[in-house]
Enzyme design. Structure first.
Site, PDB file in Angstrom:
ATOM      1  N   LYS A  12       0.869  -1.228   0.023  1.00  0.00           N
ATOM      2  CA  LYS A  12      -0.086  -0.009   0.126  1.00  0.00           C
ATOM      3  C   LYS A  12       0.878   1.122  -0.053  1.00  0.00           C
ATOM      4  O   LYS A  12       1.608   1.410   0.823  1.00  0.00           O
ATOM      5  CB  LYS A  12      -0.811   0.057   1.194  1.00  0.00           C
TER       6      LYS A  12
ATOM      7  N   GLY B 259      -7.664   9.799  10.516  1.00  0.00           N
ATOM      8  CA  GLY B 259      -7.968   9.868  12.026  1.00  0.00           C
ATOM      9  C   GLY B 259      -9.033  11.292  12.485  1.00  0.00           C
ATOM     10  O   GLY B 259      -9.303  11.059  13.459  1.00  0.00           O
TER      11      GLY B 259
ATOM     12  N   ALA C 245      -9.268   5.771   5.158  1.00  0.00           N
ATOM     13  CA  ALA C 245      -9.084   6.862   6.079  1.00  0.00           C
ATOM     14  C   ALA C 245     -10.473   7.724   6.506  1.00  0.00           C
ATOM     15  O   ALA C 245     -11.167   8.358   5.386  1.00  0.00           O
ATOM     16  CB  ALA C 245      -7.980   7.654   5.399  1.00  0.00           C
ATOM     17  N   GLY C 246     -10.769   8.045   7.434  1.00  0.00           N
ATOM     18  CA  GLY C 246     -11.675   8.943   7.989  1.00  0.00           C
ATOM     19  C   GLY C 246     -13.449   8.581   8.162  1.00  0.00           C
ATOM     20  O   GLY C 246     -14.189   9.058   8.462  1.00  0.00           O
TER      21      GLY C 246
ATOM     22  N   ASN D  65      -9.139   1.974  10.587  1.00  0.00           N
ATOM     23  CA  ASN D  65      -8.402   1.896  12.063  1.00  0.00           C
ATOM     24  C   ASN D  65      -8.736   2.682  13.003  1.00  0.00           C
ATOM     25  O   ASN D  65      -9.336   2.039  14.091  1.00  0.00           O
ATOM     26  CB  ASN D  65      -6.869   2.249  11.400  1.00  0.00           C
TER      27      ASN D  65
END
Length: 263
Positions: A98, A159, A185-186, A207
């Site tokens: 990635k 995040g 992400a997000g 995550n």
């Protein structure tokens, strides 16, 4: 027939990918992976020792059940990303990577030019490349043109837990995609993951929202269910939206009731 995800000839039954950056402990990460049945886990190369089979993180990943996807987090340009990818291949034997090229520690947004450079070069070197990218439909096309096995546009800055902040351009990327689209992400809530899948994304990567939850394992299960539900809704065919009301019951043949007796 099972609804399988295929990337570079490899099939996955789970469409929820897991990042490993923010878990309180490797053991919690392990429990999350087991609970949500994710088959793809991405790990920052700077956080692990691939030469050590007892590494705290790597020892908790069952590579027989889960595909290990090293990422180049920390790379500030294409040259650094390429170097990290080569180290990962030498240390782990995997040619999956990635690509993350993030030059600005304040915004943590990926550099489109350096990401494209790194992707093109690594594909030439035999890597299966999944680049992390901004929500840019033109860049998505260029990455596909140079051989990206999937594209990974962000929902919102990493995040932030804001969910999908640029739906229109994300839909453009999905509509024109020739390779799988993984929203990365997000995504801060299971409902965000469900929406991404309803829009036609092929998978989501989460995550922070799981790692910082009061109960990470329970949250991982919630994201897994939301991903399945969103995908099922997409395959079922969502109804079109309309700015005016539309009766769901018949409007003809109404029963007339004489209320004169109330007088």
């Amino acid at each position: 027939m099972a609804d399988m995800l295929t990337i570079a000839g490899k099939t996955f039954s789970s469409r929820l990918f897991i990042g490993t950056g923010k878990f309180a402990s490797p053991e919690i990460m392990r429990d999350v992976l087991q609970a949500c049945k994710s088959q793809m886990v991405t790990v920052a190369l700077r956080r692990v020792n691939l030469a050590d089979p007892e590494d705290d993180i790597m020892s908790q990943i069952d590579t027989g059940e889960t595909n290990f996807l090293p990422n180049t987090s920390g790379a500030r340009n294409a040259e650094e990303a390429i170097r990290l990818a080569e180290l990962a291949r030498a240390g782990s034997g995997t040619n999956w990577v990635k690509i993350e090229v993030v030059p600005d520690p304040r915004t943590l947004l990926p550099d489109p030019i350096e990401t494209l450079k790194a992707t093109e070069e690594l594909v030439k070197r035999g890597f299966i490349v999944l680049p992390y990218m901004n929500v840019d439909p033109i860049l998505a096309l260029r990455l596909q043109d140079v051989g990206a096995a999937a594209v990974m546009p962000l929902a919102a800055p990493i995040g932030t837990n804001l969910g999908i902040t640029n739906r229109l351009q994300l839909e453009m990327i999905i509509e024109q995609a020739r390779v799988p689209v993984v929203i990365d992400a997000g995504l801060g809530a299971p409902s965000h993951a469900a929406l991404a899948m309803e829009l036609g994304a092929d998978a989501v990567l989460v995550n922070t929202a799981i790692a910082v939850a009061d109960k990470p394992v329970a949250m991982a299960e919630a994201f897994a269910m939301a991903t399945i539900a969103g995908r099922a809704a997409y395959l079922a065919g969502l109804g079109s939206q309309c700015p005016v009301a539309s009766a769901s019951s018949p409007v003809s043949g109404n029963i007339t009731v004489d209320l004169d007796f109330l007088d």
